[in-house]
Scaffold this motif. Structure first.
Motif, PDB file in Angstrom:
ATOM      1  N   ASP A 591      74.288  60.550  33.891  1.00  0.00           N
ATOM      2  CA  ASP A 591      75.054  61.404  34.801  1.00  0.00           C
ATOM      3  C   ASP A 591      74.296  62.678  35.152  1.00  0.00           C
ATOM      4  N   LEU A 592      73.356  63.059  34.291  1.00  0.00           N
ATOM      5  CA  LEU A 592      72.592  64.280  34.567  1.00  0.00           C
ATOM      6  C   LEU A 592      71.251  63.986  35.201  1.00  0.00           C
ATOM      7  N   CYS A 593      70.712  62.787  34.965  1.00  0.00           N
ATOM      8  CA  CYS A 593      69.358  62.465  35.437  1.00  0.00           C
ATOM      9  C   CYS A 593      69.318  62.473  36.947  1.00  0.00           C
ATOM     10  N   SER A 594      68.329  63.194  37.491  1.00  0.00           N
ATOM     11  CA  SER A 594      68.188  63.204  38.946  1.00  0.00           C
ATOM     12  C   SER A 594      67.071  62.267  39.400  1.00  0.00           C
ATOM     13  N   CYS A 599      59.901  62.584  33.193  1.00  0.00           N
ATOM     14  CA  CYS A 599      59.883  62.077  31.828  1.00  0.00           C
ATOM     15  C   CYS A 599      58.974  60.856  31.720  1.00  0.00           C
ATOM     16  N   ILE A 600      59.024  60.024  32.746  1.00  0.00           N
ATOM     17  CA  ILE A 600      58.226  58.795  32.727  1.00  0.00           C
ATOM     18  C   ILE A 600      56.741  59.151  32.719  1.00  0.00           C
ATOM     19  N   ASP A 611      65.410  52.824  36.555  1.00  0.00           N
ATOM     20  CA  ASP A 611      66.404  51.887  37.060  1.00  0.00           C
ATOM     21  C   ASP A 611      66.560  52.150  38.562  1.00  0.00           C
ATOM     22  N   GLU A 612      65.949  51.291  39.364  1.00  0.00           N
ATOM     23  CA  GLU A 612      65.917  51.533  40.811  1.00  0.00           C
ATOM     24  C   GLU A 612      67.317  51.514  41.425  1.00  0.00           C
ATOM     25  N   ALA A 613      68.183  50.707  40.866  1.00  0.00           N
ATOM     26  CA  ALA A 613      69.506  50.602  41.457  1.00  0.00           C
ATOM     27  C   ALA A 613      70.289  51.905  41.282  1.00  0.00           C
ATOM     28  N   VAL A 618      65.632  55.329  32.139  1.00  0.00           N
ATOM     29  CA  VAL A 618      66.318  54.697  31.009  1.00  0.00           C
ATOM     30  C   VAL A 618      65.325  54.541  29.858  1.00  0.00           C
ATOM     31  N   VAL A 619      65.716  54.979  28.671  1.00  0.00           N
ATOM     32  CA  VAL A 619      64.826  54.905  27.510  1.00  0.00           C
ATOM     33  C   VAL A 619      64.907  53.528  26.869  1.00  0.00           C
ATOM     34  N   ASN A 620      63.761  52.972  26.559  1.00  0.00           N
ATOM     35  CA  ASN A 620      63.719  51.767  25.759  1.00  0.00           C
ATOM     36  C   ASN A 620      63.655  52.195  24.290  1.00  0.00           C
TER      37      ASN A 620
END
Ligand SMILES: Cc1cc2nc3c(=O)[nH]c(=O)nc-3n(C[C@H](O)[C@H](O)[C@H](O)COP(=O)(O)OP(=O)(O)OC[C@H]3O[C@@H](n4cnc5c(N)ncnc54)[C@H](O)[C@@H]3O)c2cc1C
Ligand code: SF4
Ligand code: SF4
Ligand code: SF4
Ligand code: FES
Lengths: 658, 145, 367
Positions: A591-594, A599-600, A611-613, A618-620
């Motif tokens: 909800d906060l990630c823009s 990070c990547i 997550d393109e959609a 998303v952290v593995n």
């Protein structure tokens, strides 16, 4: 697990016998802490880590309903585990615990007792402030697939596959060429023992083929790697061979009949020809030909031919074959993609490509090989035996304009060549070197032996190779010009043949493999090991190991040792059968990630995907090591490491400065 | 404790140090009984690479007279290069806080390896002395956080 | 190499309007984002057009910009849609958009960037005052130099008034009256100029002189503002005073085109103070001013975006407390950008500075 909202904190101050107590006024600290908000109980005790000490905590949790615990004692590096276990025993999540290090950081390093007490008070208060914000965390256990993927079928990959399969695990070996074997399959003799390469190599290749635990994918490439340690999902692309492996008996009729005959043989370094349907060399494993689609008349030129199909008795030729994709469940991956020899064409002073009698070392290996283009006779292009041969070391290596590093094997193989030349042709051999590097078992001895065999050693970098001769009698020969750094004189040596001892560089396509696996490469392109000294075979990606020259230049003994080591690492992982994920890892709040991907970019372990959609990172969890680089890079504080959250760290800062 | 001649100014210093190197060096200084002034307050981070600029700003605005960051030597970071990431970020933080009157040396980054107990002691003593000489942080008297 | 085309004997607004309308009527693009008057206000608002016939009110040269339109541009180019978009933007908006591309907030795929020479923008109320007196401020502004002095303080110190990175740049500086120069900045731009059927021209020699003069004037102003601001913030106490009336309304961050977070951390509970902490602190110090995180907010925002600050001045324009936010941010940003040798909007390929670090750095002490 207790998750009441209202924090009830228990604080325990350890005397550590005489180590903390007399210096720090522990009773005063306990009195002070007792007054802080949310502190239910603050006690001091002689040895908190002793059984009675731990029982005190356990009883208080049960009887007073504590839901958070602070112990002020020694370094958490010493006893954090001990106290977490105690907390867990009492039924509380072990992460509802914080330690204040008032021994190593206070009583042992502070002279004044009052100052020590003040420092201890503020540190314990900070631990109380921090534990307020603690959250329950969990570790997970994941099962490990009992299978190994080996990428690259050189000596490193073959050995790693054999060792792993001998331990009883399923191995998939992927080699992009039509046959396994790598560089070693091209050699005739190997230094320093001069044993016949084929004699030690061929049986190993056959072992690999016949081992029930090894599935061989030659003429294949790794297409996709997903998942994480113990649970990789790997897609292998089998390129079309146009020959049905199951039907082919390896009789070789097709190769005899193929009318397209003038294709330069890659295996023979372009020194001989092959047909469009071919096996790279007679001992190839598997002994199943491939059709080279570009040169084949049917596949490449749309002409009528099909001679091979006509003559093949088992009807194995299949011009309609398409790439095939195989998906594998893999527990551990061993990367063994090896090296390639540097192409010296751009080093113009050596005249490679201009003068026919200038050879690279790999070409010389073939020229000298019993199965090579000259059946192992060292002959010049005109069919004559050379009378004088120059071998030039460090071509492309140890050169600031080229590869800065030493390629480690060139001195030794150069001397191997010198020995073989002396033995086979009696030719005079001149070696031009910067200095001789022979650090290995029996290597210096080999150097001495070659010197005794009359090989001339000139210390100095070669300035130029030219076809201009001083003496008309040398017309047609090449002249090597170098400055001898020992005599400080320029030497000009007329020779019949020159061998360039070219350096090693990462195999073509290493970058792609690196990207597929998430491996980083050093400035020269070799794969980075996790730690140069203490983890030389592991990589930053858990569950992926390195073997052989893909990690850096090395000789066969080192390659094989590494391969066995890497297999050992893989076996250890598979034998254990489970991996426990760390609790202190990153989480990203969607909800906060823009979706900025900062990070990547920051994650060394490729542990974050996009997550393109949803357009969020998303952290593995299985890949994350908890380094927090992502957290520091994320302006939204969407990314954060559990147990090192903003509130926890800033709560601690605030309390320390209160 | 370093004593100042003129007043009883006691600097407060926050040290954010990585678990694997500088924190370990601090433990070693402890086991070796290497004493240093008591003004330093250490916070254990897993790596300097996880230090958010916010933490440094927060420390200064909360009244820290100095902020010390300690990590592994380049090449030794437990997470490969977190220290280099922080070093890069630090250049920006320095450029910002210096504009608001924080002297350059109030924020200090040093690499101290796990075995460098004496270096740890020396660095603490030296930093505390520097901050002591510099006087209180300009943010000290603020009414706000 | 740029290709140039000149349109003469028409007011710049008319010429620009004609060219942009043609983009749509000839189906050279599927939509155009450009500032246009709305029925509700004389202030031009970023408007997305899909029909040429609707484009009558467009006013890209108006000396007003209630938004830095990079945000709106990023909204329509958030992801490639298969449609071709023309984005008509000021130079500072293009620079901000490039930063947003680097931060994965939008894409330039299938986007035509059209830039204008920017003579500056006025604060909204100044523009509206002139509008009610003059009607067509835009045309008057192009000619009237005293009107040109009414632009915002930040615009007065902006040296990057020429559109870099645009596929097509529309220039009025140094042109004869009633002429506009169209210059291509890429192959896309070149092809479009041809399609538009504009006649080729030279880059007029006097443009160089005029832009140089303007740049010098702006640079002098910038120097003054920086010196003045540095002096005003050079102790944290003075800075406190300067932002003493900050309401924590976060308008500045809302207006900032490079503050791209979906939700600012200051809106989350990260900085929420606990009552017991506030009381304890008040006891210790006698008093605590609330809200407690104002200074922290501005310093943190600097640490997040100073490297990307394009100096558009919107943060000052929207501050209800009239705090010169942009003076502070541009002054500090100049130091940060110098430290990283980074210029926001210079190059889409240039990564955000703290995302690259010397991997191979093996040597010595950090300082
Ligand atoms: C001229 C010369 C002479 C030498 N002589 C000696 C000697 O006498 N004694 C000695 O000890 N050492 C010698 N060496 C060194 C020796 O060659 C190496 O130590 C050894 O070959 C390394 O083995 P490897 O398996 O790591 O690499 P390689 O032999 O290079 O094998 C790598 C394999 O991986 C495959 N591969 C690469 N990329 C991919 C991919 N993306 N997907 C699938 N497969 C891939 C390749 O096709 C290849 O089969 C010599 C080297 C040279 C250049
Ligand atoms: S850095 Fe933060 S905002 Fe950006 S993608 Fe990662 S988690 Fe999302
Ligand atoms: S904590 Fe480190 S390893 Fe984990 S996702 Fe973040 S950057 Fe990657
Ligand atoms: S716009 Fe002005 S009042 Fe609002 S947060 Fe920004 S500086 Fe403070
Ligand atoms: S682990 Fe010490 S700096 Fe990264």
């Amino acid at each position: 697990m207790t998750t009441q909202n209202k924090p009830k904190i228990g604080v325990y101050i350890c005397h550590c016998g005489m180590n903390i107590a007399p210096k720090v006024d522990v009773e005063e600290v306990a009195r002070y802490i007792q007054e802080l908000d949310h502190v239910t109980v603050a006690r001091d005790y002689k040895f908190m880590c002793s059984n009675p000490g731990q029982d005190m905590i356990i009883n208080d949790i049960k009887e007073l309903g504590l839901n958070r615990v602070v112990v002020a004692s020694c370094s958490p590096r010493m006893h954090e585990k001990t106290f977490r276990n105690a907390v867990r025993t009492a039924g509380l999540n072990p992460y509802y615990f914080q330690m204040a290090n008032i021994r190593e950081q206070v009583s042992w390093v502070t002279k004044d007792s009052q100052e020590a007490t003040e420092k201890a008070k503020s540190m314990v208060a900070a631990a109380v402030a921090r534990v307020f914000f603690h959250q329950p965390l969990d570790t997970r256990e994941v099962t490990v697939a009992k299978s190994v993927l080996v990428i690259g079928g050189g000596i490193a990959g073959m050995q790693a596959a054999l060792t792993s399969a001998n331990a009883g695990y399923q191995v998939s070996l992927v080699e992009r060429e039509p046959s396994i074997g790598g560089h070693m399959a091209k050699f005739d003799k190997t230094f320093p023992t001069l044993d016949c390469a084929a004699c030690i190599m061929t049986p190993k290749m056959v072992d690999v083929l016949q081992h029930p635990g090894i599935t061989l994918y030659t003429w294949s490439e790794v297409e996709k790697v997903e998942g994480f340690i113990g649970n990789f999902e790997v897609t292998v692309k089998k390129k079309p061979r146009y020959v049905d492996e199951k039907k082919c008996t390896g009789c070789g009729t097709c190769m005899q009949k193929c009318p397209t005959k003038k294709i330069l043989s890659e295996f023979n370094e372009g020194l001989s020809f092959r047909t469009a349907i071919y096996t790279p060399f007679p001992q190839a494993v598997p002994n199943v030909p491939v059709i080279d689609a570009t040169h084949c008349r049917v596949l490449g030129q749309n002409k009528k031919c099909g001679v091979c199909a006509k003559f093949c008795e088992t009807k194995a030729i299949d011009f309609d074959q398409k790439p095939e994709f195989v998906t594998l469940k893999i527990g551990a991956i061993i990367t063994a993609t090896g090296f390639q020899a540097v192409n010296p064409t751009s080093l113009e002073q050596y005249g490679y490509g201009r003068f026919p009698e200038v050879y690279t070392s790999m070409e010389f290996e073939r020229l000298n090989n019993a199965t090579g283009p000259t059946s192992g006779k060292v002959l010049m292009k005109n069919g004559m035996v050379p009378k004088r041969v120059a071998i030039i070391h460090c071509v492309g290596s140890r050169d600031t304009r080229h590869k800065k590093y030493c390629s480690r094997v060139c001195c030794m193989y150069s001397m191997k060549f010198a020995h073989l030349l002396r033995e086979k042709t009696g030719a005079e051999v001149w070696e031009f070197y910067i200095d001789i590097r022979s650090p290995g078992k029996l290597y210096e001895e080999f150097y001495n032996r070659v010197q005794e065999e009359g090989v001339r050693f000139i210390r100095g970098r070669v300035a130029e190779i030219t076809d201009m001769v001083e003496d008309p009698g040398d017309e047609g020969r090449l002249t090597v010009i170098a400055e001898s750094t020992l005599t400080r004189r320029t030497v000009r040596v007329p020779v019949d043949m020159v061998v360039l001892s070219v350096g090693l560089e990462p195999a073509r396509g290493s970058e792609d493999i690196g990207r597929l696996l998430g491996l980083s490469r050093d400035g020269d392109g070799w794969f980075n090991e996790l730690h140069a000294k203490l983890a030389p075979l592991a990589t930053p990606i858990n569950g992926i190991f390195l073997a052989g020259c893909c990690q850096g230049p090395k000789d066969i003994p080192d390659t094989v040792a590494q391969a066995m080591g890497a297999a050992g690492e893989a076996i250890a992982l598979l034998a254990k059968g489970i991996v426990t994920t760390q609790a202190e890892i990153s989480r990203i709040d969607p909800d906060l990630c823009s979706g900025c991907k900062s990070c990547i970019e920051s994650c060394t372990y490729s542990a974050i995907r996009f997550d393109e959609a949803r357009k969020v990172a998303v952290v593995n969890e299985a890949l994350c090591m908890g380094c927090g680089s992502c957290a520091a890079a994320c302006p939204s504080s969407a990314a954060g490491v559990k147990h090192f959250t903003d509130k926890q760290v800033m709560g601690e800062i605030e309390a320390l400065l209160m | 404790m370093v004593k100042s001649m003129s007043d009883d100014y006691q600097p407060k210093i926050i040290a954010l140090v990585c678990n694997w190197c500088t924190y370990t060096a601090a433990d070693l200084a402890g086991t070796s009984r290497l004493c240093y002034p008591s003004n330093i307050r250490m916070i254990r981070m897993m790596c300097t690479g996880m230090i958010d600029p916010k933490y440094i700003l927060k420390a200064f605005l909360d009244g820290a007279d100095g902020v010390f960051i300690g990590g592994c030597h380049p090449g030794d970071c437990h997470y490969i290069n977190g220290n280099l990431k922080f070093k890069k970020r630090m250049a920006g933080i320095e450029a910002i806080i210096s504009q608001f009157g924080f002297e350059e040396d109030r924020l200090r980054l040093r690499w101290i390896g796990a075995s460098e107990g004496p270096e740890f002691q020396h660095n603490m003593t030296d930093f505390i002395q520097t901050i002591q000489n510099m006087g209180p942080s300009p943010a000290k008297g603020l009414m706000v956080l | 190499m740029s290709v140039y085309a000149m349109v003469k004997d028409a007011s710049p607004t008319v010429a620009v309007k004609a060219a942009l309308t043609k983009l749509l009527s000839q189906n050279l693009v599927d939509a155009v984002l450009v500032a246009a008057k709305s029925p509700y206000s004389a202030l031009p608002m970023p408007t997305l057009f899909a029909e040429a016939s609707a484009m009558d009110g467009i006013d890209p040269l108006a000396p007003a910009a209630p938004f830095n339109a990079a945000r709106q541009a990023a909204t329509v180019s958030r992801q490639a849609t298969g449609k071709r978009l023309a984005l008509v933007l000021r130079p500072c908006e293009i620079r901000a958009l490039i930063e947003l591309v680097k931060l994965n907030q939008c894409t330039l795929e299938n986007v035509v960037l059209i830039g204008i020479d920017c003579l500056g923008r006025m604060e909204n109320e100044v523009f509206l005052r002139h509008a009610s007196a003059l009607g067509d401020v835009t045309s008057e502004f192009q000619k009237n130099t005293s009107l040109q002095d009414d632009i915002t303080r930040t615009c007065q110190m902006c040296e990057q008034f020429e559109p870099a990175h645009a596929d097509i740049a529309m220039s009025t500086l140094g042109m004869a009256e009633n002429s506009v120069l169209f210059a291509s900045g890429s192959e896309t731009g070149e092809a479009l100029l041809k399609e538009l059927g504009l006649s080729p021209a030279e880059n007029p020699a006097q443009r160089e002189t005029v832009t140089k003069q303007l740049r010098e004037k702006r640079a002098a102003c910038k120097k003054e503002v920086f010196a003045e601001t540095s002096e005003k913030i050079n102790s944290i106490e003075k800075f406190e005073k300067m932002i003493g009336t900050c309401l924590n309304c976060y308008n500045c961050r809302q207006a900032c085109p490079v503050c791209y977070c979906r939700e600012c951390v200051f809106l989350t509970d990260v900085f929420a103070a606990r009552p017991e902490t506030l009381l304890r602190r008040a006891q210790k110090r006698g008093s605590v001013k609330l809200p407690t995180d104002t200074t922290m907010f501005h310093l943190t925002r600097l640490s997040h975006i100073a490297h990307s600050c394009v100096g558009c001045g919107q943060c000052s324009s929207v501050c209800p407390s009239n705090i010169p936010v942009a003076d502070i941010f541009t002054t500090v940003a100049a130091q940060v950008q110098a430290a990283y040798d980074y210029v926001p909007g210079r190059d889409v390929q240039e990564p955000i500075p703290y995302l690259i670090f010397a991997e191979k750095q093996k040597s010595g002490e950090p300082k």
